[in-house]
Design a protein around this motif. Structure first.
Motif, mmCIF file in Angstrom:
data_model
loop_
_atom_site.group_PDB
_atom_site.id
_atom_site.type_symbol
_atom_site.label_atom_id
_atom_site.label_comp_id
_atom_site.label_asym_id
_atom_site.label_seq_id
_atom_site.Cartn_x
_atom_site.Cartn_y
_atom_site.Cartn_z
ATOM 1 N N SER A 98 61.172 45.854 52.491
ATOM 2 C CA SER A 98 61.316 45.226 53.801
ATOM 3 C C SER A 98 60.425 45.909 54.830
ATOM 4 C CB SER A 98 62.775 45.286 54.249
ATOM 5 O OG SER A 98 62.919 44.825 55.566
ATOM 6 N N ASP A 99 60.408 47.233 54.820
ATOM 7 C CA ASP A 99 59.564 47.971 55.761
ATOM 8 C C ASP A 99 58.089 47.684 55.524
ATOM 9 O OD1 ASP A 99 61.597 49.146 57.239
ATOM 10 O OD2 ASP A 99 61.742 50.871 55.902
ATOM 11 N N LEU A 100 57.687 47.529 54.269
ATOM 12 C CA LEU A 100 56.288 47.217 53.974
ATOM 13 C C LEU A 100 55.916 45.807 54.442
ATOM 14 C CD1 LEU A 100 55.901 48.904 50.479
ATOM 15 C CD2 LEU A 100 54.933 49.665 52.676
ATOM 16 N N VAL A 101 56.843 44.873 54.318
ATOM 17 C CA VAL A 101 56.593 43.517 54.829
ATOM 18 C C VAL A 101 56.463 43.557 56.349
ATOM 19 C CG1 VAL A 101 57.640 41.227 55.134
ATOM 20 C CG2 VAL A 101 57.643 42.311 52.884
ATOM 21 N N VAL A 102 57.321 44.331 56.997
ATOM 22 C CA VAL A 102 57.245 44.464 58.456
ATOM 23 C C VAL A 102 55.919 45.120 58.851
ATOM 24 C CG1 VAL A 102 58.276 45.632 60.451
ATOM 25 C CG2 VAL A 102 59.736 44.449 58.807
ATOM 26 N N ALA A 103 55.472 46.120 58.079
ATOM 27 C CA ALA A 103 54.173 46.751 58.350
ATOM 28 C C ALA A 103 53.046 45.720 58.214
ATOM 29 C CB ALA A 103 53.936 47.928 57.404
ATOM 30 N N GLY A 108 49.122 42.142 60.884
ATOM 31 C CA GLY A 108 48.718 40.808 61.339
ATOM 32 C C GLY A 108 48.673 40.728 62.860
ATOM 33 N N MET A 109 49.616 41.380 63.522
ATOM 34 C CA MET A 109 49.599 41.415 64.982
ATOM 35 C C MET A 109 48.338 42.097 65.489
ATOM 36 S SD MET A 109 53.588 42.413 65.740
ATOM 37 C CE MET A 109 53.293 42.826 67.442
ATOM 38 N N VAL A 147 53.253 49.152 62.592
ATOM 39 C CA VAL A 147 52.698 49.666 61.330
ATOM 40 C C VAL A 147 53.039 51.145 61.187
ATOM 41 C CG1 VAL A 147 50.555 50.180 60.094
ATOM 42 C CG2 VAL A 147 50.864 47.947 61.159
ATOM 43 N N LEU A 148 52.796 51.934 62.228
ATOM 44 C CA LEU A 148 53.075 53.366 62.183
ATOM 45 C C LEU A 148 54.537 53.644 61.853
ATOM 46 C CD1 LEU A 148 52.263 56.365 62.809
ATOM 47 C CD2 LEU A 148 52.977 55.882 65.170
ATOM 48 N N PHE A 149 55.439 53.002 62.572
ATOM 49 C CA PHE A 149 56.859 53.274 62.378
ATOM 50 C C PHE A 149 57.362 52.775 61.026
ATOM 51 C CE2 PHE A 149 57.407 53.129 67.268
ATOM 52 C CZ PHE A 149 56.991 54.448 67.372
ATOM 53 N N SER A 150 56.852 51.642 60.561
ATOM 54 C CA SER A 150 57.287 51.115 59.259
ATOM 55 C C SER A 150 56.842 52.015 58.116
ATOM 56 C CB SER A 150 56.739 49.699 59.046
ATOM 57 O OG SER A 150 57.256 48.819 60.005
ATOM 58 N N ILE A 151 55.583 52.447 58.164
ATOM 59 C CA ILE A 151 55.069 53.330 57.117
ATOM 60 C C ILE A 151 55.799 54.674 57.159
ATOM 61 C CG2 ILE A 151 53.007 54.546 56.271
ATOM 62 C CD1 ILE A 151 53.038 51.484 55.777
ATOM 63 N N ALA A 152 56.088 55.160 58.358
ATOM 64 C CA ALA A 152 56.830 56.415 58.487
ATOM 65 C C ALA A 152 58.221 56.289 57.875
ATOM 66 C CB ALA A 152 56.922 56.834 59.952
ATOM 67 N N ARG A 153 58.861 55.136 58.033
ATOM 68 C CA ARG A 153 60.191 54.928 57.430
ATOM 69 C C ARG A 153 60.109 54.958 55.911
ATOM 70 N NH1 ARG A 153 64.405 52.882 60.004
ATOM 71 N NH2 ARG A 153 64.924 51.457 58.320
#
Length: 173
Positions: A98-103, A108-109, A147-153
């Motif tokens: 899920s975090d990777l999809v959000v990243a 995309g943003m 991206v930063l926060f998702s990858i960090a998670r």
């Protein structure tokens, strides 16, 4: 690895706190600008032409900064029904996916926000006198933080450290 991840978590925590403060200040500033516009229009029978476009631009900032902090804290929209019946290890894998999809969404943003900024760079916002590209800077910045926060998670989870997401069991140290 865990000490490195703790340091990264502290750094991203400071970035998140700064983003949240900026978002809060932006919300207050937007509210003040709209209140001033209402006062000038209905009490003084005049109008401040730049308050509405400035407020919309500020709104973009606090929405995207706040959304990025929500991602870091695990408050983004999710469908968690399956997570109640799967083992902890499977839950961790699903959270990471899920975090990777959000990243990917954040990437995309960045990509599309940058394209929009480049395409509107030559346009001037008449009431503000600045480039139209500034309307899309919050999209790019928010995407970068997502991206930063998702990858960090994902990295924290891989290191065996807890994330802020509801339902993640903390790892005993």
């Amino acid at each position: 690895m865990q000490d490195t991840m703790r340091s990264i978590a502290m750094a991203t925590g400071l970035v998140a706190r700064a983003a949240l403060w900026l978002a809060g200040i932006g919300l207050v500033l937007m509210t003040l600008l709209i209140a001033a516009q209402v006062f000038w229009r209905y009490v003084l029978n005049d109008s401040i032409v730049w308050t509405e476009p400035a407020s919309v631009m500020i709104m973009g900032w606090f929405i995207f900064l706040g959304a990025a902090v929500g991602i870091r804290e695990g408050y983004h929209l999710s469908f968690d029904v399956v997570l109640y019946v799967v083992p902890h290890g499977t839950k961790q894998v699903l959270h990471s996916k899920s975090d990777l999809v959000v990243a990917g969404f954040g990437a995309g943003m960045i990509w599309f926000g940058w394209q929009l900024a480049v395409k509107t760079a030559g346009n001037m916002l008449p009431s503000l006198g600045i480039s139209g590209a500034y309307d899309f800077v919050p999209l790019v910045a928010g995407g970068g933080l997502i991206v930063l926060f998702s990858i960090a998670r994902v990295a924290r989870r891989a290191a065996g450290l807890p994330t802020a997401r509801f339902g993640d069991a903390p790892v005993e140290e």
